[in-house]
Enzyme design. Structure first.
Site, mmCIF file in Angstrom:
data_model
loop_
_atom_site.group_PDB
_atom_site.id
_atom_site.type_symbol
_atom_site.label_atom_id
_atom_site.label_comp_id
_atom_site.label_asym_id
_atom_site.label_seq_id
_atom_site.Cartn_x
_atom_site.Cartn_y
_atom_site.Cartn_z
ATOM 1 N N ARG A 121 -29.094 -34.272 -46.525
ATOM 2 C CA ARG A 121 -28.755 -35.581 -46.671
ATOM 3 C C ARG A 121 -29.979 -36.245 -45.865
ATOM 4 N NH1 ARG A 121 -23.984 -32.837 -44.291
ATOM 5 N NH2 ARG A 121 -22.662 -32.833 -45.892
ATOM 6 N N ASN A 155 -16.562 -37.925 -52.183
ATOM 7 C CA ASN A 155 -17.452 -37.078 -51.070
ATOM 8 C C ASN A 155 -18.845 -37.784 -50.806
ATOM 9 O OD1 ASN A 155 -18.073 -34.463 -49.898
ATOM 10 N ND2 ASN A 155 -19.622 -34.662 -51.263
ATOM 11 N N GLU A 156 -19.037 -38.318 -49.865
ATOM 12 C CA GLU A 156 -20.298 -38.651 -49.296
ATOM 13 C C GLU A 156 -20.774 -39.918 -50.093
ATOM 14 O OE1 GLU A 156 -22.668 -35.356 -48.665
ATOM 15 O OE2 GLU A 156 -21.318 -34.534 -46.845
ATOM 16 N N PRO A 157 -20.126 -40.987 -50.298
ATOM 17 C CA PRO A 157 -20.542 -41.828 -51.303
ATOM 18 C C PRO A 157 -21.907 -42.509 -50.994
ATOM 19 C CG PRO A 157 -18.642 -42.656 -50.039
ATOM 20 C CD PRO A 157 -18.866 -41.292 -49.741
ATOM 21 N N HIS A 201 -17.987 -36.471 -41.960
ATOM 22 C CA HIS A 201 -18.366 -35.082 -41.799
ATOM 23 C C HIS A 201 -19.359 -34.951 -40.611
ATOM 24 C CE1 HIS A 201 -18.064 -34.528 -46.640
ATOM 25 N NE2 HIS A 201 -17.071 -34.527 -45.890
#
Length: 599
Positions: free
Chosen positions: A8, A273-275, A366
């Site tokens: 990420r 999820n994780e935009p 997260h």
């Protein structure tokens, strides 16, 4: 299945960092002393490491003075306490640490959903929740179970979601990956968490690598919409158009499990999820940076649809990848709106007034720990597991709650310049901007799954989640993490026969948070038992005085333990006691579940 802690983007530009530090001064608090770390020697079993996560430069750590003991946050009692006089007990000898437990204080029900996983594991029949989520679910096409894994999988389309639930034979049955996942969760008594894509496009097929960007003319993708227009008359889950409708999906899932839902079972729904990092993880479908405005529009549009089709379901958002997404939506171009999580909560509060109902119930994110030791992130299992790295991992869970602990990380050293205390920070924002919102961590990890330090950190985190009233948590890690799952078993299957710790959290405080942690629980169905999870983070045995108030007298305790070389809870037998105070020697680098019995 291959479990990967996804890479990420986490590093902001220096200019943006300075601007955010000025903009978000309300995030910082007065600095506190940093407690001394303890290290533990341990062997590293031969395990296959997972790929290295993205790491950020580590600042130089300063010397660590010892801190004063801290007190667990107080929460409002929701369960009637046990009221029993504590008998007079012979004073205990001096000890290295003391655990003070009071069953009348800080009582609240522990959510069963915090004992969850993103993968089917050997303890699956005892977990509380099972999440079907991650990068490959962002592009999930429920009509034929196709998905595109984005940059994690070379932008290749296939049926990878079926790997999680064993769809078999490249299933074209609508919703089959979700249906089987829900059935798997129900089979073992867990609550399923279903991801609803909110991006503009999802996969159309399972024909491998895609190189061209998504568009309405690129037949490798389908336009993803929240609702099917009333003027459209194509059959449900039709493959003969260019659209996928998520209202059809939710209706299908709700109808498929109508009997189970009527009987009280749950289906939780998660908004993608994780935009914030779609630009990195799914550049073919989202080449531009995600904005605050986009997230407001998509969240309200899809969440309101879910509430229409599944009024009793819990909806989770924004499913952020971590700290920088929660603070600035990964340096979004419109971050001048302020701290993202505060702004997000404000938009949801305003939306409830407009729609007359809450649209998002749970603030989800997260948490892959950014703490570092000996220059490496505690998550990184591809580097040598040095004493400094292990020490950082053992202390890292304190950043979830402890106002007196400052980890070594870019978050604390460069951004906040103050203790992280992440869960209290989230609670403060919720209390200010949208009271009643719950908290969840649908991916979390502190590394070390193949060694005892990982098991200790996991047990500490589960204890924190229970004490701090987190609603749901699902661990993300590779399958070869025996100490992680051993730590989970100490809460949900400590005897190998399905025995669980109590479902009511009570006050438990250690006089040395850097050396040890303690969590105490009672059962709502058996008030004669008290459950204590005792953690020794040091490389030496710790003499421990345990004093229990307002619980009456106990006659014995049973012990179950993990320690270096033993990853599955081992029964250590029964020990007779008399009264409400006793001394216990915690073995080096260990976690013990103690079950105290009253006459």
């Amino acid at each position: 299945m291959k479990s990967i802690w996804k890479k990420r983007q986490r590093i902001m530009s220096y200019t943006a960092l300075l601007a955010l530090m000025l903009l978000f001064q309300n995030c910082s608090s007065t600095g506190f002393e940093t407690p001394a770390s303890t290290t533990g020697s341990q062997s590293t079993p031969g395990t296959t490491p997972s790929p290295s996560p993205t790491v950020t430069p580590s600042p130089t750590a300063s010397a660590s003075p010892t801190v004063s003991p801290t007190v667990s946050p107080t929460v409002s009692p929701t369960v009637s306490p046990t009221v029993s006089p504590s008998p007079t007990t012979t004073p205990l000898p001096a000890a290295d640490v003391t655990f003070n437990i009071d069953v009348n204080l800080n009582r609240h029900t522990i959510s069963p959903y915090i004992y969850g996983s993103n993968y089917e594991t050997s303890l699956f029949n005892n977990i509380g929740s099972f999440r079907m989520g991650g990068n490959r679910w962002t592009t999930y096409n429920w009509e034929n179970n196709a998905t595109n894994g984005g940059t994690d999988y070379n932008n290749s389309s296939g049926n990878r979601v079926c790997e999680l639930v064993n769809c078999g034979n490249n299933s074209e049955v609508p919703g089959e990956a979700v249906r089987l996942g829900v059935l798997l969760a129900y089979k073992y008594g867990a609550a399923p968490v279903v991801t609803i894509p909110i991006v503009d496009y999802v996969a159309a097929d399972k024909n491998g690598t895609i190189t061209a960007p998504a568009s309405d003319t690129n037949t490798r993708f389908r336009r993803n919409l929240d609702r099917k227009p009333s003027s459209v008359t194509t059959p449900v889950a039709s493959l003969n158009d260019n659209f996928v409708y998520q209202d059809e999906a939710v209706t299908y899932f709700q109808n498929a499990f109508k009997a189970e839902l009527a009987a009280g079972k749950k289906i939780h729904y998660m908004l993608d999820n994780e935009p914030a990092i779609w630009k990195t993880t799914h550049p073919l479908i989202h080449p531009q940076k995600t904005s605050y405005a986009e997230m407001k529009e998509k969240t309200i549009r899809f969440a309101s649809m879910i509430k229409e089709k599944a009024p009793n379901a819990m909806v989770f958002g924004p499913v952020a990848y971590g700290f920088n997404e929660m603070m600035s939506l990964q340096d979004a171009d419109d971050r001048s709106n302020g701290e993202y999580m505060s702004w997000y909560l404000q938009q949801l509060a305003a939306a409830e007034k407009t729609y007359g109902k809450r649209l998002v119930d749970v603030l989800d994110m997260h948490w892959g720990s950014e703490a570092r030791g000996d220059g490496n992130r505690v998550l990184d299992e591809t580097v040598a597991q040095t004493a400094g790295l292990i020490a950082a991992r053992l202390q890292a869970p304190r950043s979830l709650w402890d106002p007196n602990y400052k980890e070594t990380s870019w978050i604390v050293d460069d951004y906040l310049k103050a203790p992280l205390k992440w869960i209290p920070r989230l609670k403060e924002r919720i209390a200010t901007y949208y009271p009643g919102t719950k908290i969840s961590f649908s991916e979390y990890n502190h590394g070390g799954g193949g060694i005892i330090s990982g098991g200790i950190a996991e047990a500490d985190v589960l204890g924190i989640f229970g004490r701090e009233d987190v609603y749901l948590a699902t661990h993300w890690d590779r399958e070869d993490s025996p100490y992680i799952y051993g730590a989970m078993r100490l809460f949900v299957n400590y005897d190998g026969a399905g025995a669980r710790v109590g479902d009511i959290s009570v006050k438990a405080v250690s006089t040395s948070d850097d050396k040890s942690s303690v969590y105490a629980m009672q059962s709502s169905t058996d008030s004669k038992k008290l459950y204590i999870v005792a953690i020794n983070k040091t490389s030496a045995a710790l003499s421990t005085n345990i004093s229990i108030a307002n619980a009456g007298s106990f006659t014995k305790y049973s012990r179950y333990m993990i320690y270096d070389g033993v990853s599955t809870p081992k029964s250590m037998g029964d020990t007779p006691i008399s009264g409400s105070a006793f001394n216990y020697s915690m073995p080096a680098m260990s976690v013990t579940t103690m079950v105290l019995s009253a006459p």
